[in-house]
Enzyme design. Structure first.
Site, short mmCIF file in Angstrom:
data_model
loop_
_atom_site.label_atom_id
_atom_site.label_comp_id
_atom_site.label_asym_id
_atom_site.label_seq_id
_atom_site.Cartn_x
_atom_site.Cartn_y
_atom_site.Cartn_z
N TYR A 190 33.50 -20.77 -14.00
CA TYR A 190 34.40 -19.86 -13.35
C TYR A 190 34.78 -20.08 -12.03
O TYR A 190 34.30 -20.72 -11.52
CB TYR A 190 33.68 -18.49 -13.49
CG TYR A 190 33.25 -18.04 -14.89
CD1 TYR A 190 33.78 -18.65 -16.12
CD2 TYR A 190 32.11 -16.97 -14.86
CE1 TYR A 190 33.23 -17.74 -17.30
CE2 TYR A 190 31.84 -16.53 -16.34
CZ TYR A 190 32.35 -16.91 -17.45
OH TYR A 190 31.73 -16.60 -18.54
N GLU A 222 20.20 5.26 -13.90
CA GLU A 222 21.42 5.92 -14.83
C GLU A 222 22.15 7.07 -13.79
O GLU A 222 23.18 7.44 -14.01
CB GLU A 222 20.96 6.39 -15.92
CG GLU A 222 20.45 5.49 -17.01
CD GLU A 222 19.88 6.05 -18.07
OE1 GLU A 222 19.47 7.08 -18.19
OE2 GLU A 222 20.26 5.58 -19.17
#
Ligand SMILES: [Zn+2]
Length: 401
Positions: free
Chosen positions: A304, A381
């Site tokens: 990349y 979360e």
């Protein structure tokens, strides 16, 4: 009245159960690579409830959703990646992976869930949008060039009359304080190139090295010469990492082998440095080998490119995070990470930014938390709704009209 950042955040928290439910469903069934049928089906199911124009990839499991605002205008892209890693999960979480040898160890399950949550928030606010939001749900971020396939399939022209003109992505991190948004202008992540070389000598008896051509000391010299090359030839303000990660030669104690094999990675933060260091690694290897009347072959696998954040967009991410989440949540990243990210392909085409969303689990010191890609990594979360709202706010601000 336009939605305020505080209202958007509370809407995201009100929707948190759905965000977390989707995240956990994806977490149980991770898929790796470019073909993720089960994950794609979950995304399509979630998008089907929304007023989106949805298309799927022809060469991969990608999903593109387009939300049209009430008025015409530019097109803004939000990215979430959805692939997992070949890791055996050992977290013991109640929703741990049920697939042997696969795990959402980089948190891409959270990215999908946040992006879908943002799509719901934005669909409810179409009348505030002058333009289109493109939801880019990509497979194969973990080294498979998933974003490049989507670009080749016309991702940026999915709205023909208004090509994508800006882009934003979040990436979760277990080693940054929970709820922080971390971003910097300019290089955010490195270019990653792989290389392999073989030093060719001539095998023989280990007691008679002069009658053979021993590639092992030459390989060792190449390893050290590469380190000297980096420290002596590379500007510290445009840095490079060269790591020899794998070296192999010989089979027993009394035989000089024919060849020695080396491979590793090159990480850089600018296209110029990248090209120079790739050339230098090859130069050092072939010339050190030549000095000993041997040869070294060199193979280079471009990975990349550098992930470069637009200066203004990065500033806007920080400003939005500050307004929405409070001052301590907006963190200017001290330095780029030398990891790589294929959102770089999108940022080569349009101005945008990727930011890290901190999600170190409660009660854990970020310095001790198992990092992304670990078999033990756990993501808090609690900040997921903040991520949902941040995604949505970036699009709302870009399409104010
Ligand atoms: Zn990742």
């Amino acid at each position: 009245m336009p939605t305020s950042p505080a209202e958007l955040l509370s809407a995201a928290y009100n929707d948190a159960d759905r965000t977390i439910d989707l995240r956990r469903r994806l977490h149980r069934h991770p898929e790796i690579g470019l073909h993720l049928p089960r994950t794609q089906a979950a995304v399509l199911e979630a998008f089907a409830e929304l007023p989106l124009e949805v298309t799927t990839g022809t060469t991969t499991s990608s999903v593109v959703g387009v939300l049209r605002g009430a008025r015409p205008g530019p097109t803004y892209l939000l990215r979430g990646d959805m692939d997992a890693l070949p890791v055996q999960e050992d977290t013991g979480l109640p929703f741990a992976s049920e697939v042997p040898g696969a795990m959402h160890a980089c948190g891409h399950d959270t990215h999908v869930a946040m992006l879908v949550g943002a799509a719901r928030l934005l669909a409810d606010r179409r009348d505030e949008l002058a333009g289109q939001v493109v939801f880019m749900v990509q497979p194969g971020e973990e080294g498979f060039h998933g974003a490049r396939y989507m670009l080749e399939e016309g991702l940026l022209d999915v709205v023909p009359e208004a090509p994508v003109s800006g882009a934003f992505a979040l990436h979760i991190s277990s080693t940054l304080p929970s709820g922080t948004v971390n971003v910097r202008p300019g290089p955010m992540m490195a270019a990653a190139d792989q290389w392999r070389m073989t030093v060719r000598g001539r095998g023989g008896h280990a007691s008679e090295p002069h009658a053979a051509a021993d590639p092992i000391p030459v390989a060792a010299e190449i390893v050290l010469a590469l380190q000297a090359m980096v420290t002596r030839q590379v500007d510290v303000f445009d840095p490079a990492v060269v790591t020899v990660a794998h070296i192999e030669a010989g089979s027993t104690n009394n035989v000089i082998p024919d060849t020695a094999f080396l491979e590793g990675t090159i990480r850089t933060l600018s296209p110029e440095r990248r090209a120079a260091v790739v050339a230098a690694v090859q130069r050092v290897a072939t010339h050190v080998a030549a000095a000993h009347e041997m040869t070294a072959t060199f193979e280079h696998d471009p990975g990349y490119p550098v992930t470069v954040n637009d200066v203004e967009v990065a500033a806007r991410v920080l400003e939005t995070a500050r307004t929405m989440l409070g001052d301590p949540a907006a963190v200017l990243s001290r330095a780029p990470l030398m990891g790589a990210e294929d959102f770089s392909y999108v940022l080569e085409k349009v101005p945008g930014a990727i930011a890290w969303l901190g999600a170190c689990p409660p009660g854990t010191d970020p310095a001790d938390a198992p990092p992304n890609h670990s078999n033990l990594v756990v993501f808090d979360e609690e900040p997921l709704p903040a991520g949902v709202a941040l995604y949505a706010q970036m699009a709302l601000d870009a399409l104010r009209g």
